[in-house]
Design an enzyme around this catalytic site. Structure first.
Site, short mmCIF file in Angstrom:
data_model
loop_
_atom_site.label_atom_id
_atom_site.label_comp_id
_atom_site.label_asym_id
_atom_site.label_seq_id
_atom_site.Cartn_x
_atom_site.Cartn_y
_atom_site.Cartn_z
N GLU A 29 -0.42 19.38 2.17
CA GLU A 29 -0.72 17.51 3.01
C GLU A 29 0.42 17.32 4.16
OE1 GLU A 29 -1.32 13.66 2.58
OE2 GLU A 29 -1.12 13.94 0.49
N LYS A 168 -2.68 7.73 -6.91
CA LYS A 168 -1.31 6.68 -6.51
C LYS A 168 -1.25 5.46 -7.81
CE LYS A 168 -3.32 7.46 -2.57
NZ LYS A 168 -3.71 7.57 -1.50
N1 PSU Z 1 -0.50 9.54 -2.00
C1 PSU Z 1 1.43 9.42 -1.66
N2 PSU Z 1 1.47 9.16 -0.32
C2 PSU Z 1 0.00 8.82 0.87
C3 PSU Z 1 -0.96 9.48 0.42
C4 PSU Z 1 -1.60 10.17 -0.78
O1 PSU Z 1 2.24 9.05 -2.56
O2 PSU Z 1 0.77 8.49 2.09
C5 PSU Z 1 -2.12 9.83 1.43
C6 PSU Z 1 -2.59 11.00 1.21
O3 PSU Z 1 -3.20 11.76 1.82
C7 PSU Z 1 -4.28 10.41 0.67
C8 PSU Z 1 -4.62 9.30 1.31
O4 PSU Z 1 -5.49 11.52 0.84
O5 PSU Z 1 -3.07 8.40 0.92
C9 PSU Z 1 -5.51 8.26 0.71
O6 PSU Z 1 -5.83 7.53 1.52
P1 PSU Z 1 -7.33 6.35 1.31
O7 PSU Z 1 -7.22 5.71 0.50
O8 PSU Z 1 -6.93 5.80 3.13
O9 PSU Z 1 -8.12 7.20 1.26
#
Ligand code: PSU
Ligand code: MN
Length: 318
Positions: A29, A168
């Site tokens: 990603e 996370k």
């Molecule tokens: N995990 C990390 N850093 C990130 C992300 C995940 O350590 O930047 C990113 C991933 O791309 C994940 C996104 O899909 O954050 C999720 O964001 P949200 O909670 O706004 O959907």
């Protein structure tokens, strides 16, 4: 390519050749590059993950939106632009793909966005750090603070093996696991049945299954899809011991970060990048170190799974 997507998607030569020959390919990603990590760590990491995948004899396919096209496999210049592009780069989840294409915009694809693109391109294995999930309610009194990442419904929809270190650390893990259960997504612990807590190796929650080798994961996923299941298989691996943080330290940092987010009224897409950055401040940089270590580790596990899948199921990548 399926669904006449070729007008909107572009596969690099390496990736398209590997897919044609049924060689192992690992999707990566790019929101982690544009929004998740600071420069220059983000660029080093993106390059390291690609070389980790190559070391296992697999082809890396970093996915991002570049001037309105979903690119599957980036060149060095594109990668560098994403890492240094700053404010103009979007964070692109499922809802953002068509609007971003329409404006010929560029940005990093989230797990959800990358899952979509990987699946459309015929890639079956994807490595990331931590998936998005169900957030704690930052402000119960404010309407609309209910926040569930699009990564979760995307995992329910797209049949790809996703290797991560759990969700996370800033998320409500119990609620996140419940969601995955509701939507029938197998959560497979790699050589363990502990659901990791991203920076920490155990969250106190269990996975729904355990597999002890890349071969076992490949065969489990193949079986899942052969039965007609449409969902992802979520593989979780703890961060490598030498970079993992004690879970108490992670919890304290997350709690302080959540309080600050509430005080500063942070909402929507900005929540995840804000919390990640605050946690890094509160841990004196140790969370960043853990993040980098686990991303590399996940790339290595995903590559081994992709190899097994390519060997055991010649049509898996078709
Ligand atoms: N995990 C990390 N850093 C990130 C992300 C995940 O350590 O930047 C990113 C991933 O791309 C994940 C996104 O899909 O954050 C999720 O964001 P949200 O909670 O706004 O959907
Ligand atoms: Mn969100």
């Amino acid at each position: 390519m399926k669904d006449n997507l070729s007008a909107f998607m572009h596969l690099s030569q390496d990736v398209s050749r590997a897919l044609e020959l049924n060689l192992p390919v690992v999707a990566l990603e790019s929101t982690v590059i544009t929004h998740g990590l600071p420069f220059p760590e983000n660029l080093n990491l993106a390059e390291d993950m690609e070389s980790e995948v190559r070391q296992w004899g697999a082809t890396p396919a970093t996915i991002a939106m570049v001037e309105g096209k979903l690119k599957i496999g980036l060149d060095a210049i594109e990668l560098e632009r994403l890492a240094t592009g700053g404010e103009n780069l979007l964070k692109i989840s499922l809802r953002d793909i068509a609007p971003a294409m329409n404006k010929l915009a560029s940005g990093g694809t989230t797990v959800a966005g990358t899952l979509f693109a990987a699946h459309k391109a015929g890639i079956r294995v994807f490595a990331t750090g931590g998936i998005g999930g169900v957030h704690y309610e930052i402000n119960r009194k404010r309407k609309g603070s209910f926040d569930i990442s699009a990564d979760l419904p995307a995992l329910a929809r797209f049949p790809v093996i996703v290797v991560c270190a759990g969700a996370k650390a800033i998320l409500d893990l119990a609620a996140t696991l419940e969601y995955l259960e509701t939507w029938g997504v197998p959560v497979v612990g790699f050589q363990s049945d502990n659901f990791p807590a991203f920076y920490a190796s155990a969250s106190g929650y269990k996975t729904s299954a355990q597999a002890n080798s890349p071969e076992e994961i490949a065969s489990l996923a193949w079986m899942h899809w052969s039965l007609g299941m449409q969902s992802a298989v979520l593989v979780v691996a703890p961060p490598p011991e030498e970079v993992a943080l004690p879970s108490d330290q992670v919890k304290a940092a997350v709690l302080s970060a959540l309080r600050q987010a509430q005080a500063e009224n942070i909402t929507g897409q900005a929540v995840t990048p804000y919390l990640l950055q605050k946690v890094n401040e509160f841990t004196g940089g140790l969370s960043l170190r853990a993040n980098l270590g686990l991303l590399r580790n996940n790339a290595s596990i995903a590559s081994q799974i992709a190899r097994s899948l390519a060997q055991m199921a010649p049509k898996a990548n078709a």
